[in-house]
Design an enzyme around this catalytic site. Structure first.
Site, PDB file in Angstrom:
ATOM      1  N   GLN A 223     109.907 102.866  12.404  1.00 14.04           N
ATOM      2  CA  GLN A 223     111.110 102.078  12.134  1.00 14.04           C
ATOM      3  C   GLN A 223     111.742 102.478  10.801  1.00 14.04           C
ATOM      4  O   GLN A 223     112.801 101.971  10.455  1.00 14.04           O
ATOM      5  CB  GLN A 223     110.752 100.583  12.096  1.00 14.04           C
ATOM      6  CG  GLN A 223     110.181 100.061  13.396  1.00 14.04           C
ATOM      7  CD  GLN A 223     109.670  98.632  13.315  1.00 14.04           C
ATOM      8  OE1 GLN A 223     108.626  98.338  13.849  1.00 14.04           O
ATOM      9  NE2 GLN A 223     110.399  97.728  12.678  1.00 14.04           N
ATOM     10  N   ARG A 370     108.542  90.745  13.492  1.00 11.47           N
ATOM     11  CA  ARG A 370     109.837  90.081  13.715  1.00 11.47           C
ATOM     12  C   ARG A 370     110.082  89.024  12.644  1.00 11.47           C
ATOM     13  O   ARG A 370     110.315  87.846  12.938  1.00 11.47           O
ATOM     14  CB  ARG A 370     109.890  89.471  15.105  1.00 11.47           C
ATOM     15  CG  ARG A 370     111.333  89.408  15.614  1.00 11.47           C
ATOM     16  CD  ARG A 370     111.471  89.154  17.066  1.00 11.47           C
ATOM     17  NE  ARG A 370     112.885  89.202  17.393  1.00 11.47           N
ATOM     18  CZ  ARG A 370     113.369  89.090  18.595  1.00 11.47           C
ATOM     19  NH1 ARG A 370     112.578  88.926  19.607  1.00 11.47           N
ATOM     20  NH2 ARG A 370     114.666  89.133  18.816  1.00 11.47           N
ATOM     21  N   CYS A 371     110.036  89.478  11.417  1.00 15.07           N
ATOM     22  CA  CYS A 371     109.910  88.527  10.326  1.00 15.07           C
ATOM     23  C   CYS A 371     110.248  89.207   9.013  1.00 15.07           C
ATOM     24  O   CYS A 371     109.921  90.364   8.822  1.00 15.07           O
ATOM     25  CB  CYS A 371     108.447  88.079  10.327  1.00 15.07           C
ATOM     26  SG  CYS A 371     107.892  87.254   8.871  1.00 15.07           S
ATOM     27  N   GLU A 740     115.578  88.056  13.925  1.00 17.46           N
ATOM     28  CA  GLU A 740     114.274  87.398  13.975  1.00 17.46           C
ATOM     29  C   GLU A 740     114.364  85.877  13.911  1.00 17.46           C
ATOM     30  O   GLU A 740     113.339  85.201  14.005  1.00 17.46           O
ATOM     31  CB  GLU A 740     113.428  87.898  12.815  1.00 17.46           C
ATOM     32  CG  GLU A 740     113.927  87.413  11.464  1.00 17.46           C
ATOM     33  CD  GLU A 740     113.411  88.242  10.309  1.00 17.46           C
ATOM     34  OE1 GLU A 740     113.210  89.448  10.505  1.00 17.46           O
ATOM     35  OE2 GLU A 740     113.235  87.686   9.241  1.00 17.46           O
TER      36      GLU A 740
END
Ligand code: CDP
Length: 794
Positions: A223, A370-371, A740
């Protein structure tokens, strides 16, 4: 008369443009890492430790070498000869690439084999004989932090205990004073369980070292390709310009694909040693047992309350279970991520937080699943605490929030932990949510149902979270400042290519970035191609995680398009034979002030940039922008769930879920809704079914998708979505991050709903996942149910 283009028609801001990337994904024409085949490519498999804590006595690789087709058997000792047995992590720790002294978690990488095909490599891994001497195992941080606990990181000079960090923020004395004046103190202890991001595609890489040119190309599931390039340059001591990282299509990331994993490093080493491209494709088991876990935090907290419901102060302590290596990717200053963003939406004068990280015999944990760097734990704990405090005061949970939520005219405001929150309409969002769910009617229905023995519950979760790290003043990873970038080239015919330093993993950047260009320049979105993930072509950026893309890279897209527009204006003046001051802009064209019919389109300007530029002007129409945001963006969300709990079985069913999201200006409303629905599905899974658990010997229970449950359409409830728009005051198009939000704020709504249904039982907390047996046990005993992993009793 205006001849401006219709923005929505050309796919600009606010258009629910269909996702362009899906054209290849749904036809099976995506280009994922495992699709890549290079001439002469070899395959690598990893041998993992079956034990959670053991000394390595010997490794015998002779039988593996003897298998036809085996090209390389790599051990920690061999890696050590090249100074690569250990690597630095993104949190200033070290992590074993291949174990040399001990294994420290089940599934740790011990050796790997490179062979002609993956099956030979796998067979050869099984032929390696490792002799282990088992050591005491710790999977519980409370036990790990006890004074007599066996030392896990004896490789680290000066390390005498299992503490991997301590951190503190806030005003201790002021908080103590506020607590001394409180009418009531509410307390709650909970554990946010270890969970796994579970991208459909596991991790993998194809390393290709070309000894003739000295260039190393690594295709890999990352990513954050530029951070990886910098890390490889520093660790492997290779010149950075001779390293090319390419992140192709990714089958989801969710934070799992931010860290550097041993598999990547071994494939690079494998390619250097064999002189061939080496592919490593992690299987589900390897992914589930060893990579990128989220959460695993223990929270013990208190709220100081006035009897009218006003919160006077907050204090809490957090222990995090980091596993064997501290490998979180998070801003260097903040050892426990942005956990101190907790309570940012509430007007609380003072607070104090202490935190401690523990090494345990588990795989490294703490990735931002996701944070935004542990805001998920922060917001879950915040909203569980708010509900418990309201219940303690005997106050309605919505009213308790109304008393404490910041008002729309409170901004900008500083939180007790130093964040600047700049915008929001919290009360409006809450009220919209309450109206949508029919709050008062539900409460009446709940009371009637209770009198007939049925248990209904309603849970609310309201939160703002910080999305979009940096700014560079405060945020860096390994010293590299957090900003992002975009580069835009407009070709002679007015078509364009945009590259950014972010990297989409399914979020739809190829669709939405083109929409921003369209909004700024009036070039139809279909005429803009978006490319990300290749460090040889994309400008330097920090990648995509923590919903930072829109706040930072998205802003860079706006800024670069504005730079291009500024040059196009000069070209327009030249073409229209007027001075630049006499030129006006409307979407898609420049025209002469006072003579609107005399104009040129952006495409005509593009052609002129290559064919008819004024004397002295540099040809071409392109630029780049590095964007350093002045602040984080602060989206707000209100999630409300209603449930029915069966007291006989502990099973709970979701009745309705209402979501109100304010992420500022929405680039693509359809994509935003998709992000929210996906986040809510994950929130529901975390609340209801997911946890990575270990037995006292450190065996991971559930490194497969039979035990670790992913929600399907069958069990996932329906979601009713609503919208409020409070533009971000500092973002060029007023957008805030959203990716998120629902995964962060959602879990508390479900758990609060179940706890609300049990309010009369005296139970204050059931740790996630709120499994039926835990609910049943709580109803039977009237006591809280902890989900903490076992403590070994020997
Ligand atoms: O960093 P990441 O892409 O995961 O998260 P994000 O910036 O919140 O964006 C997720 C997706 O939603 C992207 O395709 C964004 O462009 C889109 N989005 C949007 O359309 N409008 C917003 N206000 C925020 C995000």
């Amino acid at each position: 008369m205006s001849q401006a283009l219709d923005e929505v028609k050309i796919g600009g801001l606010g258009s629910s443009r269909q996702r362009v990337e899906d054209a290849r994904f749904i036809r099976g024409r995506g280009n994922y890492i495992d699709d890549l085949k290079l001439p002469g490519m070899l395959h690598m498999e990893i041998l993992r430790s079956p034990l959670a804590h053991a000394r390595i006595i010997s490794i015998d690789t002779s039988a593996a070498w003897a298998i036809p087709g085996v090209r390389l058997v790599l051990t920690g000792e061999m890696a050590a000869q090249r100074n690569l047995a250990w690597m630095p992590t993104l949190s200033y720790d070290t992590q074993a690439v291949l174990a040399t002294d001990k294994v420290r978690f089940q599934g740790q990488e011990v050796a790997c084999v490179v062979a002609d095909d993956p099956y030979i490599a796998k067979d050869a891994c099984e032929a390696i004989v490792v002799e282990y001497e088992p050591l005491p195992v710790i999977v519980n941080p409370i036990q790990s932090l006890a004074p007599d606990a066996p030392l896990i990181r004896d490789d680290k000079e000066g390390q005498t205990d299992n503490v991997c960090y301590r951190w503190e923020v806030g005003d201790k004395q002021g908080t103590d004073r506020a607590f001394a004046q409180a009418d009531h103190i509410s307390r709650l202890k909970l554990h946010y369980p270890r969970s796994h991001p579970s991208p459909i595609e596991c991790c993998g890489s194809v390393a290709d070292y070309n000894a003739a040119t000295g260039k190393l190309t690594v295709y890999m599931t990352t990513q954050a390709p530029h951070i990886i390039r910098a890390a490889v340059a520093l660790v492997a001591e290779l010149p950075e310009h001779m390293i090319r990282i390419v992140s192709p299509d990714l089958g989801g990331g969710f934070g799992n694909k931010v860290p550097v994993y041993p598999g990547y490093v071994c494939s690079i080493l494998g390619s250097i040693l064999t002189g061939k491209p080496v592919k490593w494709i992690e299987d589900n088991f390897g992914n589930l047992i060893s990579t990128g876990f989220g959460r695993d935090m223990y929270l013990d907290s208190e709220l100081a309350l006035r009897k009218d419901g006003k919160i006077l102060a907050v204090r809490f302590h957090a222990d995090t279970d980091q596993g064997a290596f501290f490998s979180d990717a998070q801003p260097s200053k903040f050892k426990i991520g942005l956990v101190h963003s907790a309570f940012a939406c509430y007007d609380i004068p003072v607070g104090h937080i202490t935190a401690r990280g523990a090494y345990t015999n588990k795989a490294p944990g703490g990735v931002a699943y996701r944070c935004s760097f542990r805001v998920t734990e922060a917001m879950f704990f915040q909203e569980r605490m708010i509900q418990a405090a309201a219940a303690d005061l005997g106050m309605d949970q919505a009213q308790f929030r109304r008393i404490n939520l910041r008002r729309a005219d409170d901004f900008p405001a500083r939180t007790p932990f130093g964040f600047l929150v700049d915008s929001g309409q919290y009360h409006k969002c809450l009220q919209l949510g309450l109206d949508a769910i029919g709050y008062e009617d539900f409460k009446r229905e709940q009371a009637q149902a209770r009198s007939r023995g049925r248990r209904l519950g309603i849970g609310i979760s309201t939160m703002t979270e910080p999305l979009g790290a940096g700014n560079s003043r405060e945020y860096d990873i390994l010293g590299i400042k957090m900003f992002d970038s975009a580069e835009l080239r407009v070709h002679p015919t007015g078509k364009a290519i945009l590259r950014t330093g972010a990297k989409t993993q399914g979020q739809g950047h190829e669709t939405t970035w083109a929409q921003i260009v369209s909004h700024e320049l009036g070039i139809p979105a279909d005429d803009v191609i978006v490319e990300e993930g290749d460090t040889d072509t994309a400008p330097f950026g920090m990648g995509t995680y923590a919903s930072r893309s829109t706040p930072v890279a998205g802003a860079a897209v706006s800024m670069v398009a504005r730079k291009v527009r500024a040059k196009a204006r000069k070209l327009a003046a030249h073409l229209l034979e007027v001075s630049e001051e006499d030129i006006e802009w409307e979407l898609g064209r420049f025209y002469v002030r006072g003579a609107a019919r005399r104009g040129v389109t952006i495409q005509e300007c593009a052609m002129a940039a290559y064919t008819n530029m004024p004397d002295g002007m540099e040809p071409g129409l392109e630029n780049n922008a590095y964007y350093d945001p002045p602040n984080l963006t602060w989206p707000f969300a209100c999630y409300i769930a209603t449930v029915e709990v069966d007291p006989e079985t502990g099973v709970w069913d979701v009745l309705r879920v209402v979501a109100v999201d304010d992420c500022g200006v929405r680039i693509n409303p359809m994509i935003v809704e998709g992000q929210i629905m996906g986040g809510l599905a994950e929130a529901y899974a975390m609340a209801n079914m997911q946890f990575m658990t270990y037995d006292a010997d450190g065996n991971m229970i559930g490194a497969n998708y039979i035990d670790y449950l992913l929600p399907t359409a069958w069990e996932t409830p329906g979601f009713e979505l609503h919208e409020v728009v409070t533009p971000c005051p500092h973002h060029p198009i007023g957008a805030k991050g959203v990716g998120e939000c629902a995964a962060v704020g959602g879990p508390a709504a479900f758990v609060n709903a179940v706890m609300n249904a049990l309010e009369d039982t005296g139970v204050r907390n059931i740790d996630m996942p709120v499994l039926p047996d835990r609910v049943w046990q709580a109803i039977q005993t009237g006591r809280d149910v902890s989900g903490a992993p076992p403590v070994r009793q020997d």
